[in-house]
Scaffold this motif. Structure first.
Motif, PDB file in Angstrom:
ATOM      1  N   ARG A  83      15.271  11.902   3.546  1.00 42.82           N
ATOM      2  CA  ARG A  83      16.419  12.767   3.803  1.00 42.82           C
ATOM      3  C   ARG A  83      17.596  11.882   4.196  1.00 42.82           C
ATOM      4  N   PRO A  84      18.807  12.342   3.956  1.00 49.62           N
ATOM      5  CA  PRO A  84      19.981  11.485   4.184  1.00 49.62           C
ATOM      6  C   PRO A  84      20.125  11.008   5.623  1.00 49.62           C
ATOM      7  N   ASP A  85      19.761  11.853   6.587  1.00 47.25           N
ATOM      8  CA  ASP A  85      19.975  11.486   7.987  1.00 47.25           C
ATOM      9  C   ASP A  85      18.676  11.106   8.689  1.00 47.25           C
ATOM     10  N   GLY A  86      17.638  10.774   7.931  1.00 45.89           N
ATOM     11  CA  GLY A  86      16.353  10.437   8.527  1.00 45.89           C
ATOM     12  C   GLY A  86      16.308   9.011   9.046  1.00 45.89           C
ATOM     13  N   PRO A  87      15.326   8.686   9.880  1.00 45.31           N
ATOM     14  CA  PRO A  87      15.200   7.324  10.415  1.00 45.31           C
ATOM     15  C   PRO A  87      14.749   6.339   9.348  1.00 45.31           C
ATOM     16  N   ALA A  88      15.082   5.079   9.552  1.00 43.88           N
ATOM     17  CA  ALA A  88      14.648   4.023   8.632  1.00 43.88           C
ATOM     18  C   ALA A  88      13.235   3.568   8.946  1.00 43.88           C
ATOM     19  N   THR A  89      12.857   3.622  10.231  1.00 45.03           N
ATOM     20  CA  THR A  89      11.516   3.200  10.624  1.00 45.03           C
ATOM     21  C   THR A  89      10.951   4.157  11.664  1.00 45.03           C
ATOM     22  N   ILE A  90       9.638   4.288  11.639  1.00 42.22           N
ATOM     23  CA  ILE A  90       8.900   4.990  12.688  1.00 42.22           C
ATOM     24  C   ILE A  90       7.793   4.044  13.137  1.00 42.22           C
ATOM     25  N   SER A  91       7.801   3.707  14.407  1.00 40.40           N
ATOM     26  CA  SER A  91       6.819   2.766  14.941  1.00 40.40           C
ATOM     27  C   SER A  91       6.030   3.447  16.045  1.00 40.40           C
ATOM     28  N   VAL A  92       4.712   3.455  15.900  1.00 40.67           N
ATOM     29  CA  VAL A  92       3.831   3.972  16.944  1.00 40.67           C
ATOM     30  C   VAL A  92       3.304   2.767  17.716  1.00 40.67           C
ATOM     31  N   LEU A  93       3.676   2.667  18.987  1.00 35.87           N
ATOM     32  CA  LEU A  93       3.302   1.530  19.821  1.00 35.87           C
ATOM     33  C   LEU A  93       2.147   1.924  20.730  1.00 35.87           C
ATOM     34  N   SER A  94       1.116   1.088  20.769  1.00 32.41           N
ATOM     35  CA  SER A  94      -0.083   1.420  21.538  1.00 32.41           C
ATOM     36  C   SER A  94      -0.717   0.166  22.119  1.00 32.41           C
ATOM     37  N   GLY A  95      -1.773   0.388  22.900  1.00 33.13           N
ATOM     38  CA  GLY A  95      -2.521  -0.708  23.504  1.00 33.13           C
ATOM     39  C   GLY A  95      -3.998  -0.370  23.554  1.00 33.13           C
ATOM     40  N   ASP A  96      -4.626  -0.566  24.713  1.00 33.54           N
ATOM     41  CA  ASP A  96      -5.973  -0.112  25.063  1.00 33.54           C
ATOM     42  C   ASP A  96      -7.117  -0.918  24.472  1.00 33.54           C
ATOM     43  N   VAL A  97      -7.071  -1.275  23.189  1.00 29.58           N
ATOM     44  CA  VAL A  97      -8.282  -1.700  22.486  1.00 29.58           C
ATOM     45  C   VAL A  97      -8.578  -3.196  22.586  1.00 29.58           C
ATOM     46  N   HIS A  98      -7.776  -3.944  23.365  1.00 22.37           N
ATOM     47  CA  HIS A  98      -7.987  -5.392  23.506  1.00 22.37           C
ATOM     48  C   HIS A  98      -8.035  -6.072  22.141  1.00 22.37           C
ATOM     49  N   HIS A  99      -7.094  -5.669  21.320  1.00 22.07           N
ATOM     50  CA  HIS A  99      -6.998  -6.184  19.951  1.00 22.07           C
ATOM     51  C   HIS A  99      -5.592  -5.860  19.474  1.00 22.07           C
ATOM     52  N   SER A 100      -4.877  -6.845  18.970  1.00 24.03           N
ATOM     53  CA  SER A 100      -3.495  -6.629  18.539  1.00 24.03           C
ATOM     54  C   SER A 100      -3.415  -6.636  17.015  1.00 24.03           C
ATOM     55  N   TYR A 101      -2.644  -5.694  16.477  1.00 23.66           N
ATOM     56  CA  TYR A 101      -2.526  -5.618  15.024  1.00 23.66           C
ATOM     57  C   TYR A 101      -1.318  -4.779  14.629  1.00 23.66           C
ATOM     58  N   ALA A 102      -0.939  -4.911  13.378  1.00 25.85           N
ATOM     59  CA  ALA A 102       0.102  -4.086  12.765  1.00 25.85           C
ATOM     60  C   ALA A 102      -0.495  -3.446  11.522  1.00 25.85           C
ATOM     61  N   ALA A 103      -0.357  -2.132  11.399  1.00 21.24           N
ATOM     62  CA  ALA A 103      -0.893  -1.402  10.249  1.00 21.24           C
ATOM     63  C   ALA A 103       0.191  -0.493   9.690  1.00 21.24           C
ATOM     64  N   ARG A 104       0.366  -0.517   8.378  1.00 22.17           N
ATOM     65  CA  ARG A 104       1.358   0.338   7.732  1.00 22.17           C
ATOM     66  C   ARG A 104       0.695   1.627   7.266  1.00 22.17           C
ATOM     67  N   ALA A 105       1.326   2.745   7.564  1.00 21.70           N
ATOM     68  CA  ALA A 105       0.789   4.050   7.177  1.00 21.70           C
ATOM     69  C   ALA A 105       1.215   4.392   5.757  1.00 21.70           C
ATOM     70  N   ASP A 106       0.264   4.870   4.977  1.00 21.96           N
ATOM     71  CA  ASP A 106       0.528   5.312   3.606  1.00 21.96           C
ATOM     72  C   ASP A 106       0.132   6.777   3.512  1.00 21.96           C
ATOM     73  N   PHE A 107       1.124   7.653   3.334  1.00 17.06           N
ATOM     74  CA  PHE A 107       0.865   9.085   3.287  1.00 17.06           C
ATOM     75  C   PHE A 107       0.587   9.592   1.874  1.00 17.06           C
ATOM     76  N   GLY A 108       0.583   8.695   0.898  1.00 18.05           N
ATOM     77  CA  GLY A 108       0.271   9.093  -0.461  1.00 18.05           C
ATOM     78  C   GLY A 108       1.396   9.792  -1.180  1.00 18.05           C
ATOM     79  N   GLU A 109       2.589   9.762  -0.620  1.00 20.51           N
ATOM     80  CA  GLU A 109       3.757  10.375  -1.248  1.00 20.51           C
ATOM     81  C   GLU A 109       4.990   9.617  -0.804  1.00 20.51           C
ATOM     82  N   PRO A 110       6.108   9.778  -1.512  1.00 15.87           N
ATOM     83  CA  PRO A 110       7.320   9.034  -1.145  1.00 15.87           C
ATOM     84  C   PRO A 110       7.733   9.295   0.300  1.00 15.87           C
ATOM     85  N   SER A 111       8.177   8.239   0.951  1.00 18.33           N
ATOM     86  CA  SER A 111       8.574   8.337   2.349  1.00 18.33           C
ATOM     87  C   SER A 111       9.940   7.702   2.530  1.00 18.33           C
ATOM     88  N   GLY A 112      10.748   8.310   3.368  1.00 18.72           N
ATOM     89  CA  GLY A 112      12.073   7.765   3.619  1.00 18.72           C
ATOM     90  C   GLY A 112      12.095   6.730   4.715  1.00 18.72           C
TER      91      GLY A 112
END
Length: 482
Positions: free
Chosen positions: A419-448
């Protein structure tokens, strides 16, 4: 008159800020000409000073005066001056955030400290002293396990054991190696936040916080079975009251803006109280812990607007609904509030969702949690075995609350749609698991928007031997295809 803890710089806007302190006696606390009286909880004294009249896009050094005497910075401090950096039009497009969870305090025992490794926040504070203020982060996000109420340092265990043995008979029913009372929580916070480097960085970076299980107890609110078992312990009511009340004082209050504080009934009652306000906080804690009509009586989730970025911090621990056969990460009313914060993102370039627990896990581990929730919900032996596995393996993240996981995923996917006024990025920040990583979400359809799960844990704790191979297997393609 002196500071026992703090100052901690909390919410900062364009012209306002809040500064939290703990003093050794009732007092008036002053920051940049703005004043607040302390309130009392079981003989301890606290103030959250609302600072106003600041200029947007500026960095203002500040001192803390207690009854007119300068108590911060300390006379022999080698750290740079603590500053309040406001946001404004010039910095609206920029946001630099550091985040993490699971910070165990230094113990003073060489062998244990070597096992724990370097304290990342301590090291970062040291690094920060050599950088110009313009290169400092705009916010520090602490995503749970700020204190460990159930895993004490050897010195704290020894001290607590002495208190238990010297106390009344009723106190001896309390666990010998876990805190229970408010005063014991006070000791935890003073030890954990009293390290000089930590104290300084908390005084100069706007800091948002949310709790996780160890702030109260390991596996807190994992399931209805866990809750029933812990509620049967004679000391638990004291523990949950002290844990939630201390969280409200030390962590939650500073998450609120001055405007929100002005309209917060609980805070206004505390400020108006004459003498010890513990009865008010005990009632508040009972209300926060109780489920009424499928919701909790207090919302700890909150929102910060940071220029053209927005932080929505989600309480994924206390907000859980487990009674009456339901199993939700958040009650419907609180989840609706979260959804409302991301429903209108016009003018928001970057959406940040904070959750102590990861939304996205390695695929295989997420699938295991989904299956386990089904198994633990069965009757008889299979259900009991599923529950035992759930508690033993900590299968309690978002996928283990599958209906809530789907609802959160739907909310994020909708926020990310083109959408024209939508965000460029959405980041979910978390902890807990004693393991650090970055994972990209794929919703199976075009995303803005680019959507990522970012995890940083632990800030200062050891990584159990099984974690590395388990996560390595969980990320592997063969395991994901099972």
């Amino acid at each position: 008159m002196s500071l026992q803890l703090g100052p901690v710089l909390r919410h900062v806007g364009e012209t306002t800020a809040t500064v939290w302190v703990q003093t050794d006696a009732p007092a008036e606390v002053e920051v940049l000409g703005c004043r607040a009286r302390t309130f009392e909880v079981q003989g301890c004294h606290y103030a959250l000073v609302p600072v106003s009249g600041l200029t947007p896009d500026t960095a203002t050094p500040y001192e803390v005066r207690v009854d007119g005497a300068t108590c911060w910075p300390e006379p022999d401090s080698s750290f740079p001056p603590s500053v309040i950096r406001t946001r404004g039009p010039e910095t609206a497009d920029r946001l630099r955030v550091i985040f993490g969870s699971c910070r165990y305090p230094k113990t003073g025992e060489e062998k244990l400290d070597r096992k724990l490794g370097l304290d990342a926040l301590d090291c970062y504070a040291t690094r920060l002293t050599d950088l110009p203020v313009s290169e400092w982060p705009d916010a520090l996000l602490l995503l749970g396990d700020q204190v460990y109420a159930d895993e004490l340092t050897p010195q704290a265990r020894q001290h607590l054991s002495g208190r238990r043995s010297a106390g009344k008979r009723s106190a001896n029913r309390r666990p010998p190696d876990e805190v229970v009372s408010f005063s014991e929580y006070v000791g935890l916070y003073r030890h954990t936040w009293g390290d000089p480097e930590i104290r300084w960085i908390l005084s100069t970076l706007p800091t948002a916080m949310i709790f996780d299980d160890h702030d109260i107890r390991d596996d807190w609110n994992t399931s209805a079975t866990w809750r029933a078992e812990i509620n049967a312990q004679p000391w638990w009511r004291d523990r949950i009251r002290a844990g939630l009340a201390s969280y409200w004082v030390y962590q939650h209050l500073g998450n609120l803006s001055p405007t929100e504080l002005d309209s917060d009934d609980d805070y206004q009652k505390v400020l108006a109280a004459d003498g010890d306000c513990w009865p008010l906080l005990a009632e508040l804690a009972d209300r926060a812990d109780s489920e009424v009509d499928g919701d909790k009586g207090l919302r700890f989730s909150f929102r910060w607007d940071l220029g053209r970025s927005r932080l929505v911090m989600v309480d994924s621990r206390n907000a859980r609904i487990l009674d009456g056969g339901e199993r939700k990460m958040l009650g419907d009313r609180e989840f609706a509030w979260v959804e409302q914060q991301v429903s209108d993102l016009s003018g928001v370039d970057h959406l940040i969702i904070g959750s102590s627990l990861p939304w996205l896990l390695p695929p295989a581990l997420g699938d295991v949690q989904i299956v386990n929730e089904i198994a633990a919900g069965r009757q008889g032996l299979r259900g009991r075995l599923g529950e035992k596995i759930r508690q033993g393996a900590d299968l309690e993240h978002w996928p283990a609350f599958f209906a809530s996981f789907v609802r959160l995923s739907t909310m994020i996917a909708d926020a990310a749609r083109p959408r024209p006024d939508g965000p460029a990025t959405i980041s979910v920040l978390s902890g807990d698991v004693h393991h650090s990583y970055a994972a990209r979400a794929d919703f199976g359809e075009p995303s803005g928007a680019q959507v990522h799960q970012l995890v940083c844990s632990p800030v200062h704790n050891y990584v159990p031997a099984y974690v590395k191979p388990a996560f390595k297997l969980g990320w592997s393609s063969p395991a994901a295809r099972l």
